[in-house]
Design a protein around this motif. Structure first.
Motif, PDB file in Angstrom:
ATOM      1  N   GLY A 225       0.819  -1.210   0.000  1.00 57.52           N
ATOM      2  CA  GLY A 225       0.000   0.000   0.000  1.00 57.52           C
ATOM      3  C   GLY A 225       0.849   1.254   0.000  1.00 57.52           C
ATOM      4  O   GLY A 225       0.588   2.200  -0.759  1.00 57.52           O
ATOM      5  N   ARG A 229       1.285   3.999  -3.283  1.00 58.51           N
ATOM      6  CA  ARG A 229       1.114   5.453  -3.196  1.00 58.51           C
ATOM      7  C   ARG A 229       2.372   6.180  -3.660  1.00 58.51           C
ATOM      8  O   ARG A 229       2.309   7.169  -4.380  1.00 58.51           O
ATOM      9  N   ARG A 313      -9.931   9.314   1.282  1.00 62.08           N
ATOM     10  CA  ARG A 313      -8.952   8.226   1.322  1.00 62.08           C
ATOM     11  C   ARG A 313      -9.443   7.014   0.542  1.00 62.08           C
ATOM     12  O   ARG A 313      -8.691   6.411  -0.221  1.00 62.08           O
ATOM     13  N   GLU A 317      -7.678   5.470  -2.799  1.00 58.29           N
ATOM     14  CA  GLU A 317      -7.264   4.069  -2.901  1.00 58.29           C
ATOM     15  C   GLU A 317      -7.878   3.394  -4.118  1.00 58.29           C
ATOM     16  O   GLU A 317      -7.229   2.577  -4.780  1.00 58.29           O
ATOM     17  N   SER A 321      -5.719   1.882  -7.132  1.00 63.67           N
ATOM     18  CA  SER A 321      -5.873   0.451  -7.452  1.00 63.67           C
ATOM     19  C   SER A 321      -6.159   0.257  -8.939  1.00 63.67           C
ATOM     20  O   SER A 321      -5.619  -0.657  -9.577  1.00 63.67           O
TER      21      SER A 321
END
Length: 862
Positions: A225, A229, A313, A317, A321
């Motif tokens: 993760g 980012r 957030r 994400e 993804s």
């Protein structure tokens, strides 16, 4: 939502089944040949367990709570399910949250989908051929994994070293290594998953999850993760943009993430109404919307309610993804090498020195294999200290377990003895070495079998000593982790484990070897900070200097973390001495230094304030924000408290210098010719008067503290009769009576009683000179400038009943005034202009004959 749609046909099928074995067997009528696949029975049992768990949840047998948008379950119920089906609790929770399912279910779902499409006349071709029940190299893998190999994982750790600060890191790191060992074996197609699980202490469930790259090790998931980012921001020049500017945006995103609908978003409506409403005060808005004033302040600064942050957030994400599904991560990642943080941590820096084993054995020979005593320990430590070089800022150690071969029984006694009597032992060794009882030039510590001996450099002009009580904040957790990895390399051979174990070792050592005794962590991972005296030891351990930390430290503050110096700089040597001289001159003239380090600065000229601000910026990002006080016709501003604390270390007394008649140690400044000049350059603009024939400056102090009697230990020097003399014969001033020294001398010729009182008052004035002005006279004379000091008036202050005497320092004559102007031109536009006009000729040759080359500032263009 899409995942739910994909599951629904299979879920409907499973929900229609009874709990009998025959019903489960009907699931596999699609291809009974698969029963011969490796480990089929285990997969079959896992499907049965999953079906039972999901049925229990559907029937309400599992208590479910939603906390902060995430499903939570009772530990006892989860534990009972895990034990019944021989599963890990983590896997049960994942199933209950629909975050995972057995691999066999994935295969069957794909078969069902393929069958339905064929019945509808749609031809499909599986990308990698027919799905295989074996969880080997050909199994369904993560979609476009970010960290595919062990090397990629190690390099990613280098970019996110803060993960190493977690207490669980070492165990989690080992799990990931086992995970990649399994993946490498699967690629070679030479592994039995069951046997691998047994050899590496894994549950069979976890081993099969890892072999199919499902339910990855938590550390690997977390790192992926972070790395996703980082790579996204590199590729797209920043994080995903998710503007949430209205309630319509909030409602739209809530439809995408319904799990957050249980959060209250009433405050969102208030937030959008408040954030741009500047027609009312913060207090008015707080009353109207029934929220706190602090919340209004946060909303106006753009910090919206928590649900907005969550929505942003989640959406970020999702965007990342989707980007990751078709991205070639190798094109964004730097070339892979072996320069991981672990390799860096093995580097030695030479700051910590091991005492030769032979020397330790020679010194301690008479105590070997005997029960250690207090006197015997003192003898050994004393001899070890005597054997060390005299240089300071070095740390030495001896590992008693390996160097002396002390038995475990004797070693436990030795360690207990040291900790029980550490302070008295340290003092006894100091006395034997000829040090004073509390001399800080020798400090001892004993941790994990190591005796540490530190000989710190206590030179006053060492900035880290002056900042000893302040806290140094690293830029972020990554920066702190990098430094701790360096310390791990320095302390190699202490506690087993990673960075976190190193921090534990240091947090045991630092309280013993620094001046602060406390139960708090000296290296604080939560705030990414280290106290100054602790950093001093760490700097010496690592063989570094404070200047090496420029750019790595974000701020220096007091204990509460507020204010302070942002992006600090670390001048040293002559540069630091000159800066200290300038700051001391400014503070002793027109500042009020409080015990907490806060400094209030008073100055009527805004141009002069900007000059002072430029001086302060040599210590870091410091901005003065002057506020005009009309009543006093002066601007007031504040210096950051670390400057004030450093000045206290450099001998300036806090609080009321007039009442205390406090001075400072001029030796800090007069030992450097340039620093002495810098001091006078700042003193004259603050407290001085400049004329074409002379320079002078003044200071006052109290002979009677008035209503502050007893405070700061101050008591009256003059009598009430002498105070009455000032009141009776002094001239009226602003809230005071002023008696000049000329008038006082004149009163000595009056009647016997008045003359006696006047003579006694004069005697006390001369016997109690102003300490500041005498210190400054010494500094001026160190430049070769003759200065005359004398009292010139005495005042009685009616509001406070304080009696103060004013002293003046003057250059002895015009010749001395010219010399001072040449060597220390006033750092002020107006006063420098006056001196420029007087310095077109005269004194330069005198300095040249003494080998002093001066900058001829007085003949430069104005």
């Amino acid at each position: 939502m899409e995942a739910d749609k994909k599951l629904s046909p299979l879920r409907a099928l499973l929900q229609s089944l009874s709990a009998s074995d025959s019903s489960y067997e009907s699931l596999f009528e699609i291809d009974m040949g698969k029963r011969s696949a490796p480990h089929f029975e285990w997969h079959y049992d896992e499907v049965k367990a999953w079906t039972e768990v999901m049925a229990a949840k559907r029937q309400g047998k599992i208590a479910t709570l939603i906390i902060q948008g995430k499903e939570r379950f009772k530990v006892d119920e989860v534990k009972e399910l895990a034990m019944r089906f021989n599963l890990t609790m983590d896997k049960v929770v994942r199933w209950l949250r629909d975050e995972g399912r057995p691999q066999l279910i994935n295969v069957l779902a794909e078969k069902q989908r393929e069958g339905r499409m064929k019945r509808n006349g749609v031809n499909t071709v599986m990308e990698k051929g027919e799905a295989d029940l074996d969880l080997g190299a050909n199994s369904t893998r993560r979609r476009n994994p970010i960290l595919k190999t062990r090397k990629e994982y190690e390099v990613a750790l280098k970019y996110h070293p803060k993960l190493r600060l977690k207490k669980s890191f070492d165990k989690a790191h080992s799990e990931v290594r086992v995970f990649f060992t399994l993946q490498e074996a699967l690629q070679r197609d030479d592994v039995d998953v069951s046997k691998f699980a047994e050899e590496h202490g894994l549950s069979l469930s976890r081993a099969f999850d890892w072999s199919s790259e499902e339910n990855l090790p938590k550390l690997l998931e977390l790192l992926e993760g972070f790395e996703l980012r980082r790579l996204f921001e590199i590729s797209n020049e920043g994080p995903p943009e998710v503007p949430i500017k209205s309630m319509e945006d909030v409602k739209r995103l809530l439809q995408e993430y319904p799990v957050l609908q249980q959060d209250s978003y009433e405050n969102c409506e208030k937030y959008f109404e408040v954030k741009d409403d500047w027609s009312r005060t913060q207090l008015e808005l707080a009353e109207i919307y029934r929220v706190s004033k602090d919340r209004i302040v946060k909303w106006r600064s753009g910090q919206g309610p928590q649900v907005i942050a969550k929505l942003r957030r989640f959406e970020q994400e999702r965007i990342m993804s989707e980007w990751a599904e078709h991205e070639d991560f190798a094109s964004h990642r730097e070339s892979i090498d072996d320069d991981s943080i672990e390799a860096q941590s093995r580097t030695t820096f030479g700051g910590l020195h091991k005492i030769p084993q032979s020397r330790v054995q020679e010194i301690s020979l008479r105590t070997r294999n005997k029960k250690w005593t207090y006197d015997g320990l003192i003898d050994v430590v004393e001899q070890l200290c005597k054997s060390l070089p005299n240089s300071t800022s070095r740390v030495f150690y001896s590992d008693f377990r390996s160097d002396l071969g002390v038995t475990p029984e004797h070693f436990e006694n030795l360690e207990h003895l040291f900790q029980l009597s550490r302070n008295s032992l340290e003092q006894a060794v100091r006395e034997r070495l000829g040090f004073e009882k509390d001399d800080g030039r020798l400090r001892l510590g004993f941790v994990d079998g190591r005796l540490y001996i530190w000989k710190p450099d206590l030179t006053p002009m060492r900035l880290i000593n002056a900042y000893g009580t302040q806290f140094f904040y690293f830029n972020d957790k990554d920066e702190l982790a990098r430094f701790m990895a360096e310390m791990k390399g320095v302390l190699e051979g202490t506690r087993k484990g990673g960075v976190c174990s190193t921090i534990e070792h240091l947090n045991d050592l630092l309280p013993q070897m620094t001046s602060k005794s406390s139960d708090i962590s000296f290296i604080n991972k939560r705030y990414n900070r280290v106290r100054g005296d602790s950093l001093s030891l760490l700097v010496d351990l690592s063989g570094r200097v404070l200047a090496d930390f420029k750019g790595r430290i974000s701020k220096i503050t007091g204990h509460n973390g507020q204010g302070g110096i942002r992006n600090p700089k670390f001048p040293d040597g002559e540069d630091l001495r000159i800066l200290v001289a300038r700051i001391v001159a400014i503070v002793v003239s027109d500042c009020y230094l409080r015990p907490n380090g806060a400094i209030e600065y008073f100055e009527p000229e805004i141009e002069r304030i900007r000059i002072v601000e430029r001086i302060l910026k040599e210590f870091g990002d410091i901005e003065l924000k002057p506020v005009y006080i009309e009543r006093d016709n002066v601007y007031t501003s504040c210096f950051p408290s670390p400057i004030g604390k450093a000045l206290q270390y450099w001998s300036l007394s806090p609080s009321d210098k007039t009442v205390q008649n406090s001075g400072f140690d001029p030796a800090l400044i007069e030992s450097s010719w340039r620093a002495s000049g810098a001091f006078m350059e700042e003193l004259i603009p603050q407290d001085g008067t400049v004329k074409s024939s002379r320079m002078s400056w003044t200071h006052s102090h109290a002979l009677h503290p008035g209503n502050k009697t007893g405070k700061f230990g101050a008591f009256p020097i003059i009598s009430q009769e002498e105070a009455s003399l000032i009141i009776e014969h002094g001239k009226p001033g602003k809230n005071c009576r002023r008696l000049s020294m000329g008038k006082l001398i004149e009163l000595k010729g009056k009647s016997h009683q008045i003359a006696q009182i006047a003579a006694e008052l004069e005697k006390k004035i001369l016997k109690n000179p102003n300490n500041l002005i005498n210190n400054e006279k010494r500094i001026a004379e160190s430049l070769g400038v003759k200065v005359v000091v004398s009292p010139y008036s005495i005042r009685y202050h009616q509001k406070t009943a304080r009696v103060s005497v004013s002293w003046v320092a003057r250059t002895a004559n015009i010749h001395e005034a010219m010399k001072l102007a040449m060597v220390a031109p006033p750092n002020d536009v107006k006063k420098r202009k006056i001196m420029r006009a007087s310095l077109r000729r005269r004194i330069h040759d005198e300095f040249a004959n003494n080998g002093i080359d001066l900058e001829k500032w007085w003949i430069e263009d104005e």
